[in-house]
Design a protein around this motif. Structure first.
Motif, PDB file in Angstrom:
ATOM      1  N   LEU A 119       0.824  -1.212   0.000  1.00  0.00           N
ATOM      2  CA  LEU A 119       0.000   0.000   0.000  1.00  0.00           C
ATOM      3  C   LEU A 119       0.859   1.262   0.000  1.00  0.00           C
ATOM      4  CD1 LEU A 119      -2.849  -1.076   2.420  1.00  0.00           C
ATOM      5  CD2 LEU A 119      -3.069  -0.591  -0.021  1.00  0.00           C
ATOM      6  N   LYS A 120       2.070   1.193   0.570  1.00  0.00           N
ATOM      7  CA  LYS A 120       2.974   2.352   0.533  1.00  0.00           C
ATOM      8  C   LYS A 120       3.345   2.682  -0.907  1.00  0.00           C
ATOM      9  CE  LYS A 120       5.946   1.227   4.079  1.00  0.00           C
ATOM     10  NZ  LYS A 120       7.201   1.377   4.813  1.00  0.00           N
ATOM     11  N   TYR A 121       3.609   1.648  -1.693  1.00  0.00           N
ATOM     12  CA  TYR A 121       3.933   1.860  -3.104  1.00  0.00           C
ATOM     13  C   TYR A 121       2.730   2.480  -3.823  1.00  0.00           C
ATOM     14  CZ  TYR A 121       8.081  -1.046  -2.506  1.00  0.00           C
ATOM     15  OH  TYR A 121       9.298  -1.538  -2.109  1.00  0.00           O
TER      16      TYR A 121
ATOM     17  N   ILE B 179      -7.209  -4.698  -5.214  1.00  0.00           N
ATOM     18  CA  ILE B 179      -6.249  -3.649  -5.569  1.00  0.00           C
ATOM     19  C   ILE B 179      -6.977  -2.440  -6.175  1.00  0.00           C
ATOM     20  CG2 ILE B 179      -4.292  -3.062  -7.058  1.00  0.00           C
ATOM     21  CD1 ILE B 179      -3.625  -4.918  -4.627  1.00  0.00           C
ATOM     22  N   LEU B 180      -7.971  -2.671  -7.013  1.00  0.00           N
ATOM     23  CA  LEU B 180      -8.731  -1.553  -7.581  1.00  0.00           C
ATOM     24  C   LEU B 180      -9.456  -0.787  -6.488  1.00  0.00           C
ATOM     25  CD1 LEU B 180     -10.298  -2.998 -10.854  1.00  0.00           C
ATOM     26  CD2 LEU B 180      -8.278  -1.552 -10.592  1.00  0.00           C
TER      27      LEU B 180
ATOM     28  N   PHE C 151      -9.779   3.981  -2.940  1.00  0.00           N
ATOM     29  CA  PHE C 151      -9.781   4.518  -1.574  1.00  0.00           C
ATOM     30  C   PHE C 151      -8.606   5.475  -1.350  1.00  0.00           C
ATOM     31  CE2 PHE C 151      -8.590   4.375   2.912  1.00  0.00           C
ATOM     32  CZ  PHE C 151      -9.759   4.827   3.486  1.00  0.00           C
ATOM     33  N   LEU C 152      -7.453   5.143  -1.926  1.00  0.00           N
ATOM     34  CA  LEU C 152      -6.259   5.980  -1.788  1.00  0.00           C
ATOM     35  C   LEU C 152      -6.288   7.194  -2.727  1.00  0.00           C
ATOM     36  CD1 LEU C 152      -3.543   3.169  -1.591  1.00  0.00           C
ATOM     37  CD2 LEU C 152      -4.277   4.686   0.270  1.00  0.00           C
ATOM     38  N   LYS C 153      -7.308   7.268  -3.560  1.00  0.00           N
ATOM     39  CA  LYS C 153      -7.458   8.344  -4.558  1.00  0.00           C
ATOM     40  C   LYS C 153      -6.302   8.367  -5.557  1.00  0.00           C
ATOM     41  CE  LYS C 153     -10.573  11.435  -2.158  1.00  0.00           C
ATOM     42  NZ  LYS C 153     -10.858  12.836  -1.849  1.00  0.00           N
ATOM     43  N   VAL C 154      -5.908   7.178  -5.999  1.00  0.00           N
ATOM     44  CA  VAL C 154      -4.903   7.037  -7.047  1.00  0.00           C
ATOM     45  C   VAL C 154      -5.638   6.575  -8.309  1.00  0.00           C
ATOM     46  CG1 VAL C 154      -2.778   5.878  -7.758  1.00  0.00           C
ATOM     47  CG2 VAL C 154      -3.141   6.427  -5.348  1.00  0.00           C
ATOM     48  N   PRO C 155      -5.457   7.271  -9.436  1.00  0.00           N
ATOM     49  CA  PRO C 155      -6.173   6.903 -10.659  1.00  0.00           C
ATOM     50  C   PRO C 155      -5.773   5.523 -11.168  1.00  0.00           C
ATOM     51  CG  PRO C 155      -4.524   8.577 -11.130  1.00  0.00           C
ATOM     52  CD  PRO C 155      -4.558   8.407  -9.635  1.00  0.00           C
ATOM     53  N   VAL C 156      -6.714   4.889 -11.876  1.00  0.00           N
ATOM     54  CA  VAL C 156      -6.530   3.516 -12.322  1.00  0.00           C
ATOM     55  C   VAL C 156      -6.741   3.395 -13.825  1.00  0.00           C
ATOM     56  CG1 VAL C 156      -7.422   1.160 -12.136  1.00  0.00           C
ATOM     57  CG2 VAL C 156      -7.336   2.615 -10.109  1.00  0.00           C
ATOM     58  N   VAL C 157      -5.851   2.611 -14.458  1.00  0.00           N
ATOM     59  CA  VAL C 157      -6.031   2.163 -15.838  1.00  0.00           C
ATOM     60  C   VAL C 157      -5.965   0.651 -15.795  1.00  0.00           C
ATOM     61  CG1 VAL C 157      -5.117   2.149 -18.184  1.00  0.00           C
ATOM     62  CG2 VAL C 157      -4.932   4.223 -16.799  1.00  0.00           C
ATOM     63  N   ALA C 158      -6.988   0.006 -16.351  1.00  0.00           N
ATOM     64  CA  ALA C 158      -7.050  -1.453 -16.289  1.00  0.00           C
ATOM     65  C   ALA C 158      -7.637  -2.014 -17.582  1.00  0.00           C
ATOM     66  CB  ALA C 158      -7.918  -1.886 -15.105  1.00  0.00           C
ATOM     67  N   THR C 159      -7.374  -3.285 -17.802  1.00  0.00           N
ATOM     68  CA  THR C 159      -7.995  -3.958 -18.938  1.00  0.00           C
ATOM     69  C   THR C 159      -9.476  -4.148 -18.641  1.00  0.00           C
ATOM     70  OG1 THR C 159      -7.193  -6.028 -17.964  1.00  0.00           O
ATOM     71  CG2 THR C 159      -5.956  -5.136 -19.826  1.00  0.00           C
ATOM     72  N   LYS C 160     -10.271  -4.065 -19.688  1.00  0.00           N
ATOM     73  CA  LYS C 160     -11.723  -4.178 -19.552  1.00  0.00           C
ATOM     74  C   LYS C 160     -12.106  -5.659 -19.548  1.00  0.00           C
ATOM     75  CE  LYS C 160     -16.049  -2.390 -21.296  1.00  0.00           C
ATOM     76  NZ  LYS C 160     -16.674  -1.528 -22.321  1.00  0.00           N
ATOM     77  N   ILE C 161     -12.185  -6.193 -18.338  1.00  0.00           N
ATOM     78  CA  ILE C 161     -12.600  -7.577 -18.120  1.00  0.00           C
ATOM     79  C   ILE C 161     -13.682  -7.556 -17.047  1.00  0.00           C
ATOM     80  CG2 ILE C 161     -10.407  -8.612 -18.860  1.00  0.00           C
ATOM     81  CD1 ILE C 161      -9.609  -8.761 -15.895  1.00  0.00           C
TER      82      ILE C 161
ATOM     83  N   TYR D 147     -13.943   7.833  -5.892  1.00  0.00           N
ATOM     84  CA  TYR D 147     -13.951   7.825  -4.430  1.00  0.00           C
ATOM     85  C   TYR D 147     -15.387   7.943  -3.897  1.00  0.00           C
ATOM     86  CZ  TYR D 147     -12.566   8.839   0.365  1.00  0.00           C
ATOM     87  OH  TYR D 147     -12.405   8.789   1.717  1.00  0.00           O
ATOM     88  N   ASP D 148     -16.188   8.809  -4.499  1.00  0.00           N
ATOM     89  CA  ASP D 148     -17.596   8.927  -4.095  1.00  0.00           C
ATOM     90  C   ASP D 148     -18.336   7.615  -4.312  1.00  0.00           C
ATOM     91  OD1 ASP D 148     -17.163  11.557  -3.396  1.00  0.00           O
ATOM     92  OD2 ASP D 148     -18.073  12.392  -5.226  1.00  0.00           O
ATOM     93  N   ARG D 149     -18.097   6.986  -5.448  1.00  0.00           N
ATOM     94  CA  ARG D 149     -18.746   5.700  -5.731  1.00  0.00           C
ATOM     95  C   ARG D 149     -18.270   4.629  -4.746  1.00  0.00           C
ATOM     96  NH1 ARG D 149     -18.231   1.300  -9.289  1.00  0.00           N
ATOM     97  NH2 ARG D 149     -20.274   0.377  -9.616  1.00  0.00           N
ATOM     98  N   TYR D 150     -16.994   4.652  -4.411  1.00  0.00           N
ATOM     99  CA  TYR D 150     -16.453   3.716  -3.425  1.00  0.00           C
ATOM    100  C   TYR D 150     -17.228   3.847  -2.112  1.00  0.00           C
ATOM    101  CZ  TYR D 150     -13.422   1.732   0.124  1.00  0.00           C
ATOM    102  OH  TYR D 150     -12.951   0.994   1.180  1.00  0.00           O
ATOM    103  N   ASN D 151     -17.387   5.065  -1.644  1.00  0.00           N
ATOM    104  CA  ASN D 151     -18.092   5.289  -0.376  1.00  0.00           C
ATOM    105  C   ASN D 151     -19.540   4.817  -0.439  1.00  0.00           C
ATOM    106  OD1 ASN D 151     -16.045   6.323   1.282  1.00  0.00           O
ATOM    107  ND2 ASN D 151     -16.181   8.290   0.265  1.00  0.00           N
ATOM    108  N   GLN D 152     -20.172   4.953  -1.577  1.00  0.00           N
ATOM    109  CA  GLN D 152     -21.571   4.541  -1.730  1.00  0.00           C
ATOM    110  C   GLN D 152     -21.724   3.039  -1.911  1.00  0.00           C
ATOM    111  OE1 GLN D 152     -22.973   6.794  -5.074  1.00  0.00           O
ATOM    112  NE2 GLN D 152     -22.739   8.741  -4.027  1.00  0.00           N
ATOM    113  N   THR D 153     -20.702   2.385  -2.475  1.00  0.00           N
ATOM    114  CA  THR D 153     -20.859   0.987  -2.872  1.00  0.00           C
ATOM    115  C   THR D 153     -19.948   0.009  -2.151  1.00  0.00           C
ATOM    116  OG1 THR D 153     -21.448   1.803  -5.066  1.00  0.00           O
ATOM    117  CG2 THR D 153     -20.934  -0.532  -4.896  1.00  0.00           C
TER     118      THR D 153
END
Length: 183
Positions: free
Chosen positions: A74-76, A95-96, A101-111, A156-162
């Motif tokens: 999580l430090k990384y 991880i997503l 939660f850490l407010k770090v943007p994500v790029v991921a494969t669409k699966i 982050y808002d969606r995280y808090n709601q879901t």
């Protein structure tokens, strides 16, 4: 401090498809020289040798790093400018959720495992394992701060709601109340 840090967390194996992350980084490195990529996770040797070969053939050994398994991953993630997950298959990725939660943007494969979490603009999803689209997504997040901030806040808002503990507890309580009222 003066580097854009991309982090990929997960066992280094074919299913997690870190090769795609590296291939996209090769393209990104042509546009931006101030980036590094860090991999955190247990290493499976045969696949790792293939990744090392790709790194050395592109002279990126001073920009791409493998740290092995780390309890403090999580430090990384917290120090990253971007989290990337390029898996071929995934469950509901912890991880997503941690990235959001850490407010770090994500790029991921669409699966299937990422689509639900990152839907509606909560991250960038790449179809068809396209290294060029992945590289462009990295570039966009690292260079368009206004876009990135909007995406991170939406996620982050969606995280808090879901996905938050509070949301989970509310859902469980509703289920128990429904069961109790049916008895």
């Amino acid at each position: 401090k003066n580097k854009n840090i991309i982090v990929n967390v997960g066992t280094i194996c074919r299913r997690k498809n870190q090769k795609l992350s590296i291939e996209a980084f090769v393209e990104l490195n042509k546009m931006m020289k101030d980036c590094e990529m860090h991999f955190i996770g247990k290493i499976e040797n045969n696949y790792f040798q293939e990744l090392e070969s790709l790194i050395y053939s592109n002279n990126l050994e001073k920009k791409i790093f493998f740290h092995g398994y780390k309890n403090d991953y999580l430090k990384y993630m917290n120090h990253a400018n971007l989290i990337t997950l390029t898996s071929r298959s995934e469950g509901v990725s912890r991880i997503l959720r941690e990235s959001i939660f850490l407010k770090v943007p994500v790029v991921a494969t669409k699966i299937s495992g990422t689509s639900e979490i990152l839907k509606n603009g909560c991250g960038i999803m790449i179809s068809d394992f396209d290294k060029d689209a992945l590289s462009q997504a990295y570039f966009k997040i690292l260079n368009e701060r206004k876009f990135t901030l909007k995406m991170v806040n939406l996620a982050y808002d969606r995280y808090n709601q879901t996905y938050s503990n509070k949301s989970y507890s509310n859902k469980i309580n509703k289920i128990f109340k429904k069961i109790y009222n049916e008895i």
